[in-house]
Design a protein around this motif. Structure first.
Motif, PDB file in Angstrom:
ATOM      1  N   ALA A  37       0.833  -1.210   0.000  1.00 31.93           N
ATOM      2  CA  ALA A  37       0.000   0.000   0.000  1.00 31.93           C
ATOM      3  C   ALA A  37       0.865   1.257   0.000  1.00 31.93           C
ATOM      4  O   ALA A  37       0.541   2.237  -0.679  1.00 31.93           O
ATOM      5  CB  ALA A  37      -0.942  -0.017   1.201  1.00 31.93           C
ATOM      6  N   ILE A  38       1.965   1.226   0.729  1.00 29.70           N
ATOM      7  CA  ILE A  38       2.879   2.375   0.745  1.00 29.70           C
ATOM      8  C   ILE A  38       3.464   2.603  -0.648  1.00 29.70           C
ATOM      9  O   ILE A  38       3.553   3.741  -1.117  1.00 29.70           O
ATOM     10  CB  ILE A  38       4.007   2.171   1.785  1.00 29.70           C
ATOM     11  CG1 ILE A  38       3.448   2.322   3.193  1.00 29.70           C
ATOM     12  CG2 ILE A  38       5.164   3.144   1.548  1.00 29.70           C
ATOM     13  CD1 ILE A  38       4.410   1.920   4.292  1.00 29.70           C
ATOM     14  N   PHE A  39       3.835   1.520  -1.309  1.00 29.32           N
ATOM     15  CA  PHE A  39       4.386   1.655  -2.658  1.00 29.32           C
ATOM     16  C   PHE A  39       3.324   2.213  -3.611  1.00 29.32           C
ATOM     17  O   PHE A  39       3.613   3.064  -4.449  1.00 29.32           O
ATOM     18  CB  PHE A  39       4.941   0.329  -3.167  1.00 29.32           C
ATOM     19  CG  PHE A  39       5.688   0.452  -4.458  1.00 29.32           C
ATOM     20  CD1 PHE A  39       6.843   1.212  -4.546  1.00 29.32           C
ATOM     21  CD2 PHE A  39       5.218  -0.171  -5.608  1.00 29.32           C
ATOM     22  CE1 PHE A  39       7.529   1.345  -5.739  1.00 29.32           C
ATOM     23  CE2 PHE A  39       5.898  -0.046  -6.807  1.00 29.32           C
ATOM     24  CZ  PHE A  39       7.056   0.714  -6.878  1.00 29.32           C
ATOM     25  N   ALA A  40       2.092   1.752  -3.471  1.00 27.62           N
ATOM     26  CA  ALA A  40       1.000   2.275  -4.302  1.00 27.62           C
ATOM     27  C   ALA A  40       0.790   3.767  -4.017  1.00 27.62           C
ATOM     28  O   ALA A  40       0.575   4.548  -4.954  1.00 27.62           O
ATOM     29  CB  ALA A  40      -0.291   1.499  -4.041  1.00 27.62           C
ATOM     30  N   GLU A  41       0.871   4.158  -2.748  1.00 29.30           N
ATOM     31  CA  GLU A  41       0.765   5.575  -2.390  1.00 29.30           C
ATOM     32  C   GLU A  41       1.845   6.375  -3.117  1.00 29.30           C
ATOM     33  O   GLU A  41       1.578   7.455  -3.637  1.00 29.30           O
ATOM     34  CB  GLU A  41       0.931   5.768  -0.874  1.00 29.30           C
ATOM     35  CG  GLU A  41      -0.239   5.314  -0.050  1.00 29.30           C
ATOM     36  CD  GLU A  41      -1.340   6.342   0.026  1.00 29.30           C
ATOM     37  OE1 GLU A  41      -1.073   7.553  -0.069  1.00 29.30           O
ATOM     38  OE2 GLU A  41      -2.499   5.931   0.166  1.00 29.30           O
ATOM     39  N   PHE A  42       3.056   5.843  -3.159  1.00 30.45           N
ATOM     40  CA  PHE A  42       4.164   6.515  -3.835  1.00 30.45           C
ATOM     41  C   PHE A  42       3.864   6.671  -5.331  1.00 30.45           C
ATOM     42  O   PHE A  42       4.019   7.746  -5.891  1.00 30.45           O
ATOM     43  CB  PHE A  42       5.469   5.733  -3.638  1.00 30.45           C
ATOM     44  CG  PHE A  42       6.586   6.220  -4.511  1.00 30.45           C
ATOM     45  CD1 PHE A  42       7.250   7.400  -4.220  1.00 30.45           C
ATOM     46  CD2 PHE A  42       6.957   5.506  -5.637  1.00 30.45           C
ATOM     47  CE1 PHE A  42       8.281   7.861  -5.037  1.00 30.45           C
ATOM     48  CE2 PHE A  42       7.978   5.952  -6.464  1.00 30.45           C
ATOM     49  CZ  PHE A  42       8.634   7.133  -6.162  1.00 30.45           C
ATOM     50  N   ILE A  43       3.407   5.593  -5.958  1.00 38.64           N
ATOM     51  CA  ILE A  43       3.082   5.622  -7.392  1.00 38.64           C
ATOM     52  C   ILE A  43       1.989   6.660  -7.655  1.00 38.64           C
ATOM     53  O   ILE A  43       2.090   7.468  -8.577  1.00 38.64           O
ATOM     54  CB  ILE A  43       2.619   4.229  -7.892  1.00 38.64           C
ATOM     55  CG1 ILE A  43       3.699   3.183  -7.714  1.00 38.64           C
ATOM     56  CG2 ILE A  43       2.104   4.287  -9.315  1.00 38.64           C
ATOM     57  CD1 ILE A  43       4.875   3.302  -8.632  1.00 38.64           C
ATOM     58  N   LEU A  44       0.949   6.630  -6.842  1.00 38.18           N
ATOM     59  CA  LEU A  44      -0.171   7.562  -7.026  1.00 38.18           C
ATOM     60  C   LEU A  44       0.267   9.013  -6.874  1.00 38.18           C
ATOM     61  O   LEU A  44      -0.141   9.873  -7.655  1.00 38.18           O
ATOM     62  CB  LEU A  44      -1.297   7.245  -6.034  1.00 38.18           C
ATOM     63  CG  LEU A  44      -2.019   5.912  -6.248  1.00 38.18           C
ATOM     64  CD1 LEU A  44      -2.923   5.602  -5.059  1.00 38.18           C
ATOM     65  CD2 LEU A  44      -2.797   5.908  -7.545  1.00 38.18           C
TER      66      LEU A  44
END
Length: 192
Positions: A37-44
């Motif tokens: 989820a943290i990585f997805a937050e970064f991508i977003l």
């Protein structure tokens, strides 16, 4: 000690080992759900695709901290047990389970966490019920399982309260897949 007593004791030790292995694999996967989820937050945020609320980031960070504490509990305070031979699979599955729904939106993510934690609460309850029925229940293990279960119940309820829209059919199907996958993972982790 009789042969029967030795066999019973060995069987009991194997059961505890299986339960610890399954929950250790689950807590490993949980840590990686939040890392995904943290990585997805970064991508977003990097691509300015979707604005993240501070509350979502705080939720992820706080829950990651708790799951790391659970994992540490298994690795430092529990009786020795054989870990799952396919722990990298649980890492990958956890990462995907956090990454994909967070990319799809915060409601998908919160519903995923709700679904996972609903399963985990039931799983810990079954484990404790099974272990308490043993002739010499391992209270140290049961008490730690109960402590983790209370945290997971809190995570479930908090995630449910964060879902801002009606749960759609695709979300429900995803939640069911997550729960079925979690159940299969427990069965596999007890063996491998």
């Amino acid at each position: 000690m009789s042969f029967y007593s030795k066999t019973l004791e060995a069987s009991y030790a194997k059961q505890i080992d299986r339960e610890l292995r399954a929950s250790h694999a689950g807590e490993t996967g949980a840590v990686w759900i939040y890392r995904g989820a943290i990585f997805a937050e970064f991508i977003l945020s990097f691509f300015n695709i979707m604005r993240s609320t501070g509350a979502t980031k705080v939720f992820i960070q706080e829950h990651l901290k708790t799951e790391k504490q659970h994992l540490n509990l298994f690795e430092t305070e529990m009786p020795l047990f054989r870990g799952s031979f396919i722990l990298p699979l649980w890492v990958a599955a956890g990462f995907i389970t956090g990454f994909v729904p967070r990319l799809l939106g915060k409601n998908w993510f919160f519903y995923t966490i709700y679904s996972v934690e609903k399963f985990v609460d039931t799983h810990y309850e079954k484990q404790c019920s099974k272990l308490v029925m043993q002739p010499n229940p391992p209270s140290n293990v049961i008490n730690r399982f109960k402590r983790c279960q209370m945290d997971e119940q809190h995570h479930r309820d908090e995630a449910q309260s964060q879902i801002a829209t009606k749960v759609t059919l695709p979300m429900k199907l995803w939640g069911r897949l997550v729960r079925v996958g979690s159940s299969a993972a427990v069965t596999i982790a007890k063996i491998i």
